[in-house]
Design a protein around this motif. Structure first.
Motif, PDB file in Angstrom:
ATOM      1  N   THR A  49       9.355  -7.372  57.311  1.00 36.20           N
ATOM      2  CA  THR A  49       9.726  -7.182  55.908  1.00 36.20           C
ATOM      3  C   THR A  49       8.650  -6.412  55.151  1.00 36.20           C
ATOM      4  O   THR A  49       8.555  -6.497  53.930  1.00 36.20           O
ATOM      5  CB  THR A  49       9.995  -8.539  55.225  1.00 36.20           C
ATOM      6  OG1 THR A  49       8.850  -9.383  55.383  1.00 36.20           O
ATOM      7  CG2 THR A  49      11.238  -9.202  55.807  1.00 36.20           C
ATOM      8  N   THR A  75      17.423 -10.928  48.754  1.00 33.92           N
ATOM      9  CA  THR A  75      16.387 -10.410  47.859  1.00 33.92           C
ATOM     10  C   THR A  75      15.061 -10.228  48.586  1.00 33.92           C
ATOM     11  O   THR A  75      14.528 -11.167  49.173  1.00 33.92           O
ATOM     12  CB  THR A  75      16.185 -11.365  46.666  1.00 33.92           C
ATOM     13  OG1 THR A  75      17.422 -11.495  45.962  1.00 33.92           O
ATOM     14  CG2 THR A  75      15.113 -10.856  45.717  1.00 33.92           C
ATOM     15  N   LEU A  76      14.541  -9.017  48.514  1.00 33.48           N
ATOM     16  CA  LEU A  76      13.203  -8.715  49.012  1.00 33.48           C
ATOM     17  C   LEU A  76      12.219  -8.882  47.871  1.00 33.48           C
ATOM     18  O   LEU A  76      12.392  -8.275  46.809  1.00 33.48           O
ATOM     19  CB  LEU A  76      13.137  -7.261  49.524  1.00 33.48           C
ATOM     20  CG  LEU A  76      11.743  -6.750  49.877  1.00 33.48           C
ATOM     21  CD1 LEU A  76      11.178  -7.461  51.105  1.00 33.48           C
ATOM     22  CD2 LEU A  76      11.763  -5.234  50.077  1.00 33.48           C
ATOM     23  N   THR A 101      13.418  -0.814  51.960  1.00 31.17           N
ATOM     24  CA  THR A 101      14.660  -1.404  51.462  1.00 31.17           C
ATOM     25  C   THR A 101      15.868  -0.897  52.244  1.00 31.17           C
ATOM     26  O   THR A 101      16.810  -1.648  52.477  1.00 31.17           O
ATOM     27  CB  THR A 101      14.851  -1.161  49.953  1.00 31.17           C
ATOM     28  OG1 THR A 101      14.775   0.235  49.676  1.00 31.17           O
ATOM     29  CG2 THR A 101      13.812  -1.913  49.140  1.00 31.17           C
ATOM     30  N   VAL A 110      19.915  -7.004  52.581  1.00 30.25           N
ATOM     31  CA  VAL A 110      19.190  -7.063  51.312  1.00 30.25           C
ATOM     32  C   VAL A 110      19.878  -6.160  50.293  1.00 30.25           C
ATOM     33  O   VAL A 110      20.200  -5.002  50.590  1.00 30.25           O
ATOM     34  CB  VAL A 110      17.707  -6.663  51.506  1.00 30.25           C
ATOM     35  CG1 VAL A 110      17.025  -6.357  50.184  1.00 30.25           C
ATOM     36  CG2 VAL A 110      16.961  -7.775  52.238  1.00 30.25           C
ATOM     37  N   LEU A 113      15.783  -6.341  44.860  1.00 32.53           N
ATOM     38  CA  LEU A 113      14.337  -6.353  45.031  1.00 32.53           C
ATOM     39  C   LEU A 113      13.715  -7.034  43.830  1.00 32.53           C
ATOM     40  O   LEU A 113      14.199  -6.878  42.705  1.00 32.53           O
ATOM     41  CB  LEU A 113      13.849  -4.899  45.137  1.00 32.53           C
ATOM     42  CG  LEU A 113      12.364  -4.647  45.315  1.00 32.53           C
ATOM     43  CD1 LEU A 113      12.163  -3.414  46.178  1.00 32.53           C
ATOM     44  CD2 LEU A 113      11.673  -4.456  43.990  1.00 32.53           C
ATOM     45  N   HIS A 135      18.141   4.174  42.931  1.00 34.64           N
ATOM     46  CA  HIS A 135      19.080   3.328  43.666  1.00 34.64           C
ATOM     47  C   HIS A 135      20.246   2.852  42.798  1.00 34.64           C
ATOM     48  O   HIS A 135      21.007   1.970  43.212  1.00 34.64           O
ATOM     49  CB  HIS A 135      18.333   2.157  44.305  1.00 34.64           C
ATOM     50  CG  HIS A 135      17.428   2.616  45.397  1.00 34.64           C
ATOM     51  ND1 HIS A 135      17.845   2.769  46.699  1.00 34.64           N
ATOM     52  CD2 HIS A 135      16.141   3.023  45.375  1.00 34.64           C
ATOM     53  CE1 HIS A 135      16.850   3.220  47.433  1.00 34.64           C
ATOM     54  NE2 HIS A 135      15.804   3.396  46.651  1.00 34.64           N
ATOM     55  N   LEU A 166      21.314  -2.893  44.664  1.00 31.53           N
ATOM     56  CA  LEU A 166      20.953  -1.569  45.169  1.00 31.53           C
ATOM     57  C   LEU A 166      22.215  -0.903  45.680  1.00 31.53           C
ATOM     58  O   LEU A 166      22.944  -1.473  46.480  1.00 31.53           O
ATOM     59  CB  LEU A 166      19.917  -1.676  46.289  1.00 31.53           C
ATOM     60  CG  LEU A 166      18.637  -2.453  45.939  1.00 31.53           C
ATOM     61  CD1 LEU A 166      17.742  -2.569  47.157  1.00 31.53           C
ATOM     62  CD2 LEU A 166      17.906  -1.803  44.768  1.00 31.53           C
TER      63      LEU A 166
END
Length: 168
Positions: A49, A75-76, A101, A110, A113, A135, A166
């Motif tokens: 990640t 969610t990152l 991403t 994902v 963010l 994005h 995104l």
């Protein structure tokens, strides 16, 4: 991606990159510097990640560390972004974020963010604001950790940036 960023290889960090990531964070003069041990662990446990940009010699010239939130698997959370002074202003941080991403959207689904930024960190504010625009994502901000929560002396508040969904 600019020509300079296109000349870099963006991939996953390896444990052997931990020392270089620690040095990049230290040399940034803006990041909270964690122990060198933590960067070694990060490169081992969160390589999937995170992302590293390598120059022609294979050495890291930039990185993004992050993790997928356990309670929000779409969610990152981006922990740190650093780019060597010789590479700044060339689109390296944006290329790292876009690459990471994109990979995590494909591998883990994902769709958003999060990151935190201290007020006045203009470079990070611009990086994540432009990321949201590229994005096609909404950007919301709120204080996540007020200054008085930090036990180790004066610390600016950490403002949470939520970006998503995104679309590009």
């Amino acid at each position: 991606m600019t020509a300079a960023a296109a000349d870099l290889l963006i991939d996953r960090p390896a444990t052997a990159d931990g020392a270089a990531l620690w040095r990049l964070a230290k040399d940034s003069k803006t990041l909270d510097l964690n122990s060198s041990y933590s960067y070694l662990l990060w490169c081992r446990d969160f390589a999937g990640t995170s992302a590293v940009a390598r120059g022609a010699d294979g050495e890291p010239v930039g990185f993004v560390t992050g993790y997928v939130r356990p309670d929000r698997p779409g969610t990152l959370l981006v922990w740190q972004v650093a780019v060597d002074a010789s590479q700044r202003g060339r689109g390296v941080a944006a290329a790292l974020l876009d690459g990471l991403t994109g990979r995590l959207a494909a591998e883990r689904g994902v769709t958003s963010l999060e990151t935190t930024i201290t007020p006045g960190n203009t470079a990070s504010e611009r990086l994540f604001t432009s990321f949201a625009k590229r994005h096609g994502a909404e950007l919301a901000r709120e204080v996540l950790f007020p200054a008085d929560l930090f036990p180790d002396g004066p610390h600016a508040p950490e403002v949470l940036y939520r970006i998503g969904p995104l679309t590009r």
